[in-house]
Motif scaffolding. Sequence first.
Motif, PDB file in Angstrom:
ATOM      1  N   MET A   1      47.193  34.279  38.811  1.00 19.90           N
ATOM      2  CA  MET A   1      47.129  34.743  37.425  1.00 19.90           C
ATOM      3  C   MET A   1      45.850  35.542  37.175  1.00 19.90           C
ATOM      4  SD  MET A   1      46.742  32.448  33.969  1.00 19.90           S
ATOM      5  CE  MET A   1      45.093  31.952  34.474  1.00 19.90           C
ATOM      6  N   LEU A   2      44.725  35.016  37.630  1.00 21.36           N
ATOM      7  CA  LEU A   2      43.456  35.699  37.415  1.00 21.36           C
ATOM      8  C   LEU A   2      43.385  37.015  38.193  1.00 21.36           C
ATOM      9  CD1 LEU A   2      41.057  32.610  37.546  1.00 21.36           C
ATOM     10  CD2 LEU A   2      41.648  33.961  35.536  1.00 21.36           C
ATOM     11  N   SER A   3      43.984  37.039  39.373  1.00 20.85           N
ATOM     12  CA  SER A   3      44.009  38.269  40.164  1.00 20.85           C
ATOM     13  C   SER A   3      44.797  39.355  39.451  1.00 20.85           C
ATOM     14  CB  SER A   3      44.611  38.002  41.547  1.00 20.85           C
ATOM     15  OG  SER A   3      43.811  37.095  42.281  1.00 20.85           O
ATOM     16  N   LYS A   4      45.902  38.971  38.841  1.00 20.18           N
ATOM     17  CA  LYS A   4      46.708  39.941  38.104  1.00 20.18           C
ATOM     18  C   LYS A   4      45.972  40.407  36.852  1.00 20.18           C
ATOM     19  CE  LYS A   4      51.256  38.349  39.690  1.00 20.18           C
ATOM     20  NZ  LYS A   4      52.536  37.702  39.287  1.00 20.18           N
ATOM     21  N   GLU A   5      45.343  39.468  36.144  1.00 24.14           N
ATOM     22  CA  GLU A   5      44.587  39.837  34.949  1.00 24.14           C
ATOM     23  C   GLU A   5      43.433  40.774  35.299  1.00 24.14           C
ATOM     24  OE1 GLU A   5      43.345  36.241  33.094  1.00 24.14           O
ATOM     25  OE2 GLU A   5      45.337  35.761  32.283  1.00 24.14           O
ATOM     26  N   GLY A   6      42.874  40.595  36.484  1.00 23.37           N
ATOM     27  CA  GLY A   6      41.769  41.445  36.917  1.00 23.37           C
ATOM     28  C   GLY A   6      42.221  42.737  37.555  1.00 23.37           C
ATOM     29  N   ASN A   7      43.553  42.967  37.568  1.00 23.37           N
ATOM     30  CA  ASN A   7      44.121  44.205  38.124  1.00 23.37           C
ATOM     31  C   ASN A   7      43.728  44.419  39.583  1.00 23.37           C
ATOM     32  OD1 ASN A   7      45.423  45.012  35.670  1.00 23.37           O
ATOM     33  ND2 ASN A   7      43.429  45.707  34.897  1.00 23.37           N
ATOM     34  N   LEU A   8      43.668  43.328  40.351  1.00 24.99           N
ATOM     35  CA  LEU A   8      43.388  43.463  41.772  1.00 24.99           C
ATOM     36  C   LEU A   8      44.651  43.921  42.488  1.00 24.99           C
ATOM     37  CD1 LEU A   8      41.254  40.271  42.532  1.00 24.99           C
ATOM     38  CD2 LEU A   8      40.468  42.591  42.098  1.00 24.99           C
ATOM     39  N   ALA A   9      44.509  44.943  43.286  1.00 25.53           N
ATOM     40  CA  ALA A   9      45.659  45.488  43.999  1.00 25.53           C
ATOM     41  C   ALA A   9      46.169  44.492  45.036  1.00 25.53           C
ATOM     42  CB  ALA A   9      45.279  46.805  44.672  1.00 25.53           C
ATOM     43  N   GLU A  10      47.467  44.589  45.342  1.00 25.36           N
ATOM     44  CA  GLU A  10      48.061  43.756  46.386  1.00 25.36           C
ATOM     45  C   GLU A  10      47.392  44.059  47.723  1.00 25.36           C
ATOM     46  OE1 GLU A  10      50.204  41.427  46.116  1.00 25.36           O
ATOM     47  OE2 GLU A  10      51.204  41.699  44.179  1.00 25.36           O
ATOM     48  N   GLY A  11      47.470  43.091  48.631  1.00 25.03           N
ATOM     49  CA  GLY A  11      46.897  43.289  49.958  1.00 25.03           C
ATOM     50  C   GLY A  11      45.478  42.776  50.061  1.00 25.03           C
ATOM     51  N   GLU A  12      44.619  43.525  50.732  1.00 17.28           N
ATOM     52  CA  GLU A  12      43.263  43.067  51.006  1.00 17.28           C
ATOM     53  C   GLU A  12      42.443  42.798  49.744  1.00 17.28           C
ATOM     54  OE1 GLU A  12      41.604  45.917  53.654  1.00 17.28           O
ATOM     55  OE2 GLU A  12      42.652  45.120  55.419  1.00 17.28           O
ATOM     56  N   PRO A  13      42.496  43.675  48.701  1.00 13.60           N
ATOM     57  CA  PRO A  13      41.709  43.368  47.498  1.00 13.60           C
ATOM     58  C   PRO A  13      42.079  42.018  46.880  1.00 13.60           C
ATOM     59  CG  PRO A  13      42.414  45.652  47.463  1.00 13.60           C
ATOM     60  CD  PRO A  13      43.141  45.001  48.598  1.00 13.60           C
TER      61      PRO A  13
ATOM     62  N   ALA B   1      43.526  39.474  48.411  1.00 14.27           N
ATOM     63  CA  ALA B   1      43.153  38.402  49.338  1.00 14.27           C
ATOM     64  C   ALA B   1      41.665  38.079  49.210  1.00 14.27           C
ATOM     65  CB  ALA B   1      43.502  38.801  50.773  1.00 14.27           C
ATOM     66  N   LEU B   2      40.828  39.123  49.120  1.00 11.59           N
ATOM     67  CA  LEU B   2      39.397  38.897  48.933  1.00 11.59           C
ATOM     68  C   LEU B   2      39.126  38.230  47.591  1.00 11.59           C
ATOM     69  CD1 LEU B   2      37.971  42.254  50.347  1.00 11.59           C
ATOM     70  CD2 LEU B   2      37.689  39.978  51.338  1.00 11.59           C
ATOM     71  N   GLY B   3      39.878  38.621  46.568  1.00 16.35           N
ATOM     72  CA  GLY B   3      39.737  37.992  45.262  1.00 16.35           C
ATOM     73  C   GLY B   3      40.072  36.511  45.310  1.00 16.35           C
ATOM     74  N   ARG B   4      41.130  36.146  46.032  1.00 14.92           N
ATOM     75  CA  ARG B   4      41.517  34.738  46.158  1.00 14.92           C
ATOM     76  C   ARG B   4      40.419  33.943  46.869  1.00 14.92           C
ATOM     77  NH1 ARG B   4      46.568  32.850  45.758  1.00 14.92           N
ATOM     78  NH2 ARG B   4      46.364  31.652  47.689  1.00 14.92           N
ATOM     79  N   ILE B   5      39.805  34.564  47.869  1.00 13.79           N
ATOM     80  CA  ILE B   5      38.712  33.881  48.576  1.00 13.79           C
ATOM     81  C   ILE B   5      37.554  33.611  47.611  1.00 13.79           C
ATOM     82  CG2 ILE B   5      36.920  34.191  50.327  1.00 13.79           C
ATOM     83  CD1 ILE B   5      39.026  35.659  52.010  1.00 13.79           C
TER      84      ILE B   5
END
Length: 319
Positions: free
Chosen positions: A96-108, A110-114
């Motif tokens: 949810m937070l990754s989507k709210e932060g507009n992080l692109a799919e893939g490596e960005p 994945a790094l955000g999840r880390i």
Amino acid sequence: QANANHFPDIEDEAERIRAEAGLDSADPAAGLVNYLQTAFGVRVAILPPAPGFETVRRFLAPSRTLEISEALPQPSRNFQIAHQLGLLAASPVFEMLSKEGNLAEGEPRALGRIALANYFAGALLMPYEPFLDSATALRCDIELLQHHFNVSFEQACQRLTSLQRPGAQGVPFHMLRVDIAGNISKRFTLSGLRIPRYGGACPRWNVYSAFLSPGTINAQISRMSDGGSYFCIARTVQKGVGGHGAPKSILSIGLGCELAYARELVYADGFDLESSEAGIAAGLQCRSCDRMECRQRAFPPVYHRLNIDENRRAVSAYV
């Protein structure tokens, strides 16, 4: 940075799981291991260093096994177990937070999840209210916070930067981590101090001079060229796993706040915080700093017209 390094949804998840697991701050290892087994069927295996296991953490989904390197100190083991627990238990929140932060799919993403799992691990091991209460009572004495919550110096510093819950806020800190070559590998600021995104910062920052006295906390007042004044501490930490001959990295952790908050830190005792003459004159980077009299200047400011006199040498070749 946009969230002031505070994520209420992750804090809530960490508090829920901490309560379910019955974690003890002084010794959370057993609670973490038991909760992973009972809630997710994941067994934790502490493996000695051996060829083929150079990583410090590895989750094997088919066998439901989390492998942790025995070479890690206990606070790092706890953090790595808590990190994996976050990936298993708080994945919907991270997504949810990754989507709210507009992080692109893939490596960005994945790094955000880390990054979010690291935040979760810190929140799980250092619960918000107890940590804030201890930080306030101990005046941010990081070494005492380390002992109380059984965490590393860097983990305690990072948690101090996240205490921004409305109505229950801590000191607004900045934090950075650098290597001996000046590379900045971690940066965050709530204090207002500008931290370069690329390259090194001003050599007068004590995050660099800390390398001259490894393992010792170095404190200073920094008077910036833009008029801001900050109270900063820095200390080196050692990274790396393995025994004799294994490569180790020495990094420096810098933590600081606006000078107005300095009295809330035990490290400010003995400093004259009222004197406008106290402190070290510093800047952001040579390319943007207008302190032409600086003896440590490496480059001229980008806006400064060079007027070189071969027969004269001032404190800097660029004056």
